[in-house]
Design a protein around this motif. Structure first.
Motif, short mmCIF file in Angstrom:
data_model
loop_
_atom_site.label_atom_id
_atom_site.label_comp_id
_atom_site.label_asym_id
_atom_site.label_seq_id
_atom_site.Cartn_x
_atom_site.Cartn_y
_atom_site.Cartn_z
N GLU A 1 -40.59 56.94 -33.79
CA GLU A 1 -40.10 56.98 -35.16
C GLU A 1 -40.10 55.56 -35.70
N THR A 2 -40.35 55.40 -36.99
CA THR A 2 -40.25 54.08 -37.60
C THR A 2 -39.30 54.17 -38.80
N VAL A 3 -38.57 53.08 -38.98
CA VAL A 3 -37.56 53.03 -40.05
C VAL A 3 -37.78 51.73 -40.83
N LEU A 4 -38.04 51.87 -42.11
CA LEU A 4 -38.23 50.69 -42.95
C LEU A 4 -36.87 50.03 -43.21
N VAL A 5 -36.83 48.73 -43.03
CA VAL A 5 -35.60 47.99 -43.31
C VAL A 5 -35.53 47.73 -44.81
N ASP A 6 -34.80 48.59 -45.50
CA ASP A 6 -34.76 48.55 -46.97
C ASP A 6 -33.34 48.67 -47.48
N GLY A 7 -32.38 48.42 -46.59
CA GLY A 7 -30.98 48.56 -46.99
C GLY A 7 -30.36 49.86 -46.50
N ARG A 8 -31.20 50.84 -46.22
CA ARG A 8 -30.69 52.14 -45.73
C ARG A 8 -30.99 52.33 -44.24
N GLN A 9 -31.35 51.27 -43.54
CA GLN A 9 -31.84 51.42 -42.18
C GLN A 9 -30.76 51.91 -41.19
N VAL A 10 -29.53 51.45 -41.36
CA VAL A 10 -28.48 51.91 -40.45
C VAL A 10 -28.25 53.40 -40.65
N GLU A 11 -28.15 53.78 -41.89
CA GLU A 11 -27.97 55.19 -42.23
C GLU A 11 -29.09 56.05 -41.64
N ARG A 12 -30.32 55.57 -41.76
CA ARG A 12 -31.48 56.32 -41.27
C ARG A 12 -31.42 56.48 -39.74
N VAL A 13 -31.05 55.39 -39.07
CA VAL A 13 -30.98 55.48 -37.60
C VAL A 13 -29.87 56.46 -37.21
N LEU A 14 -28.76 56.42 -37.91
CA LEU A 14 -27.69 57.37 -37.59
C LEU A 14 -28.14 58.80 -37.85
N GLU A 15 -28.90 59.01 -38.92
CA GLU A 15 -29.43 60.36 -39.17
C GLU A 15 -30.32 60.83 -38.02
N LEU A 16 -31.08 59.91 -37.48
CA LEU A 16 -32.00 60.27 -36.38
C LEU A 16 -31.27 60.50 -35.06
N THR A 17 -29.98 60.16 -35.01
CA THR A 17 -29.24 60.25 -33.75
C THR A 17 -27.94 61.05 -33.92
N GLU A 18 -28.01 62.08 -34.74
CA GLU A 18 -26.85 62.97 -34.95
C GLU A 18 -25.59 62.20 -35.35
N GLY A 19 -25.78 61.09 -36.03
CA GLY A 19 -24.63 60.31 -36.49
C GLY A 19 -24.01 59.43 -35.42
N LEU A 20 -24.62 59.41 -34.24
CA LEU A 20 -23.96 58.76 -33.11
C LEU A 20 -24.51 57.36 -32.78
N GLY A 21 -25.70 57.06 -33.22
CA GLY A 21 -26.33 55.80 -32.83
C GLY A 21 -27.10 55.94 -31.53
N ALA A 22 -27.70 54.83 -31.13
CA ALA A 22 -28.61 54.83 -29.98
C ALA A 22 -27.93 54.26 -28.74
N GLU A 23 -28.34 54.77 -27.59
CA GLU A 23 -27.81 54.28 -26.32
C GLU A 23 -28.08 52.78 -26.17
N VAL A 24 -29.26 52.36 -26.63
CA VAL A 24 -29.63 50.94 -26.53
C VAL A 24 -30.25 50.49 -27.85
N VAL A 25 -29.84 49.32 -28.32
CA VAL A 25 -30.51 48.67 -29.46
C VAL A 25 -31.01 47.32 -28.96
#
Lengths: 345, 345, 345, 345
Positions: free
Chosen positions: B216-240
């Motif tokens: 998956e790719t996420v453009l850093v445009d100000g909504r990137q945190v929100e997008r990553v949370l959407e991709l992870t059921e609101g939980l975030g990633a095990e590793v960043v």
């Protein structure tokens, strides 16, 4: 419902009508079976080899490698819905002992093993516990994944344990290019960058593994230990995964293991016989391996969903269990036989 | 011989004739440089940002990312031959301190860092220690791999540390699709079965990463945190894996990290600012990361030899260092600039 | 029964008669409370600081650090007997989510926290789940161990995580010689051979720690960082356990941490503020810490049973909760206040 | 100088005058020996049991467990001073191979083993490498610590590997209350909070271990497996450290090991003989163990400096080697015999 029942050791199991299982405990789950793997262990059970160990009362229903759809849930089950596509962890575990609380549920001190010491999944419906149910993507075909529940999970578990010992530049030898080996090779390829060397007496089986990620194949023809040593500068491999464990493979595996390396014992039937001076002077390890945990089954299913874990299978109607067994015993069955019952309405 | 020498901070380095280095110690090694990476750190050095930290005496030769061929070895060096193709670990380490003896040579208490606080590899010949030399397959092109010596090794090291936290079904977010990110993504793909989500403000850079393994790719445009949370059921990633470490990436990374997960800080420039209650209530970790060890460089080269680690590079003759620096500063340099000196006879 | 109930934020809780809790689910357990720890968190709750976070409906019963005897069990509970002496893990966890199945139940996605967001243990009887109950030796005094359920378990958990980084010859700095620090020091002494350096602003508190295993004590007087560096050849400690996390301790801790070492954040209230270049150039880590798991509580109780973990406590009758709170707020309470209700017949 | 030289297998070694060793390489170090341990391995060497394995040319000097003072250093040695009190790691390692660079120097692919395949320390002066020298506190008596260099380091190494499997509440069985066992028990007590159960056929030896940390002792009288199982609820111990490895101990150890537990093979002489089904059905491990690394020797010496590791020793003048050997062979030597040469001026 129809079920494959063993009435007497050394006799073929019968396909017969039995009562459907019912919910007895608040965390029980009934599952409409969509695929039940047939395994050499089933042959051993019929031969009576597990009689003392399992102490099961006959007759009972075989089948310890199962997937299907949730049919009914106990009063306290909240995280499963009727109709959910599911694969079943082979053990029903207590959830309270030290091992269960450590995530190491395979070593539960009170586990039940359906298909071994309780009614299993070669039936239209099977009873298990909510603790044993892994949800799958809705469209997954249970018959396509059932073989991952036990054989696949065992191979994945061993690979996951071994992965930290397998950085790029290291070698992993896989003994046995059968059902476990297939999943082992694919798991190694997905989770490590180690060189994979596969050993098997069957050259067709070896040829197949190259497509799944093997870097080198070695025919088991009497010179296999020598060949593996040649491929590893005379030193052996950091990890040897022995999916055979008998007929000499268990001794070859040890000889193929490098100093400070580990021999993972996964298949069984033979015996380890090693002087302690050989163990200590090289600081090699022998690592026991059983089936993986509940979370590992979930991981394997995630791996399958994202990367596709190929398993050779051949499906049979539940009623054709005799034919499937004959194919297995006579060596006509390439890959795993999967029994598919009619879905009960 | 020719070398790129810094005489005065804020002035461009000069390409000039200097004496060749000579063997001074029994484990010294001279290397004919075949490729020397140009890095943003070189720009920072010229700007004087490292002056206090390195305390180097001017003039000196730049270049901390080097590969080439063995030219001469000290009296005690037995495992290297003249002409061996080699890549150089960026540090010269003592071999005797606690860290060196633990295999953690990067934390050597007496290390020297050629190109930073001693003469580096932007020259026809460079002096290093036998402890820093990794042998490569004879036909390897040093210019093609030099960028792996420092940037690549840093990315590989972080991935290797993170891999045990990344079973199938987990997510790894990669912040920054540049030179480190490229190697990071390819290492993740080779060594884990995790889902890889890449964040970058440049959509062309993102497009490229898909070919290298990003799911998956996420453009850093100000909504990137929100997008990553959407991709992870609101939980975030095990590793960043934060390969940027500045301009807000270091704060985004923390917000993208799941409970009990880890934020790997690899890039730098910004600052971490987090209330301790946020750290403890979620039990998240912030993990520091430096370049990898000697053995990890050998592993990365094994990975490159077997699987091919793609690095975007553009070569320049050593004499064209000014042009390369201008291309770097003006954003015209896609990938890593590699200076290639004429080989001294 | 009697219970300590909070009706309104900023008002003192009342000791009043309420209905006894009843078994509602098959794995529920009722416990006759024998000791309920009073904690600074209780003061924060009354001050409304947890109102948004817990979203608890008032009135409710306080008390999140509890021990006692089994009074009644749900229909499916087989491993507990009426009258068993028990300590309660602070969380009630689901047993089915990924974290629970990994043995990492503290990160359960559906946990309930009695005393924080549900009725707690400052009462004659409390309801919990069979999953939260650790059996103790029959003669154990619940009031003597209750403080280990939360504060002690947090300290033990951090020490267990840190232990592999603490071989003989290494140093562990303990920040804060209070309740958590006491258990931390004793756990370090029992489970590592590291040198233990304790920092605290109170010289009496420091004196006490020497008896419990501290090798060095450092008064927090403005020169504490300098003193710790002097004790560690200017390098800092492999591990710093910060049980304070505010009032500058969180910054001191980082400065006391050695290259490649780890700063464990356990106490809270302050904020971390560190440039990313400091993190990466030294490869130091900041490790988040929460309370320990169910199995870790069992381990801590085993440690207490075999070695004796000393905790300073002062018991009060449940009815004297106001007096206990005043003692706590006014600094008259040395050690942990433990409320002891009359046992219901 | 005087040295204990073996001229012919099966003949007693002679104490005779030989040339002093000289510095040949820049990292060579000469050590005035202050204590050289006498070990059953020396008896085996004389009996010719190591002849093929070591391929050493006779005559040569025995002694593989050495401590003393730095006498002379090679031209490149910077971190040692003449007169430093030192203990010597038993191996001389290359510093360049993969194992050395991983901190796992014991598996060095080019190691030399003084006393086994090169001149050892039963002499007034011994030559080693700077890589093998661990500095001690200036006042340490070499004769008091020499036995830690090999036997002690082996025991410490096994305990360090096992410690993560030994939380409070677990059990570690120690097989053999001799020299290795003593250090093993004390290391376990210092680094874990596990219950320690010691098995030995000698009740005096058992009595001694209680003072050093053993919680339970079991006489090896034919009922030892049964007794250990009784002490562990019929389950066995998480870890069994077998310091004997022969005469049945190697089989007992396996039977005393719990499901998912590990049998550490440290002593040698016997053979492992276990069906693979027993290995896999219980997922037990057999872990090979050799002497510890350089850093582990430094750790053990730190442990000794802070906590005091007691080793039973009896010193003899170097000239009395025959008497010491007779005492060892005839069972009159309680603890380790240490040969102490006159210090050369």
């Amino acid at each position: 419902m129809w079920a494959v029942r063993l009435h007497k050791y050394h006799d073929r199991p019968r396909v017969e009508q039995v009562d459907e299982p019912v919910i007895e405990h608040p965390y029980d789950v009934l599952v409409d079976i969509g695929g039940a793997g047939l395994c050499r262990t089933d042959v051993h059970i019929i031969e009576g080899k597990w009689a003392d160990l399992s102490a099961v009362s006959l007759p009972y229903t075989l089948g310890h490698e199962n997937a299907g759809w949730v049919r009914e849930v106990g009063s306290e089950v909240e995280h499963l819905q009727l109709g959910d596509t599911v694969i079943l962890h082979p053990l029903i575990t207590c959830g309270f002992c030290h091992a269960c609380r450590a995530g190491d549920d395979v070593h539960c001190s009170k586990s039940v093993f359906p298909g071994i010491n309780a009614d299993g999944g070669m039936a239209q419906v099977m009873r298990t516990s909510a603790r044993s149910v892994v949800k799958l993507d809705i469209g997954t075909d249970p018959a396509a994944v059932a073989a991952l529940a036990d054989a696949g999970l065992t191979a994945y578990h061993a690979v996951k344990k071994a992965a930290p010992q397998l950085p790029p530049g290291s070698t992993c030898v896989v003994i046995g290019a059968g059902g476990l080996g297939h999943v082992g090779i694919q798991s190694l390829r997905a989770m490590t960058a180690a060189r994979i060397v596969v050993c098997d007496p069957n050259s067709d089986a070896l040829a197949l593994t190259t497509g799944w990620g093997a870097h080198e194949t070695v025919l088991v023809d009497g010179r296999q230990v020598e060949r593996v040593l040649e491929l590893t500068e005379g030193l052996g491999a950091e990890v040897v995964l022995d999916f055979v464990g008998e007929r000499g493979a268990e001794l070859d595996s040890w000889r193929m293991t490098k100093r400070a390396g580990s021999h993972y014992i996964i298949g069984y039937g033979g015996a380890i016989n090693v002087p302690t001076i050989d163990v200590i002077s090289t600081e090699r390890n022998m690592i026991g391996n059983l089936v993986g945990s509940y979370n590992e089954l979930a991981e394997l299913m995630a791996l399958d969903a994202s990367a596709g874990v190929h398993v050779l299978t051949r499906t049979y109607p539940l009623q054709a269990v005799q034919e499937a067994m004959e194919d297995l015993e006579d060596g006509r069955l390439r890959g795993r036989g999967i029994l598919v019952p009619d879905r009960l309405t």
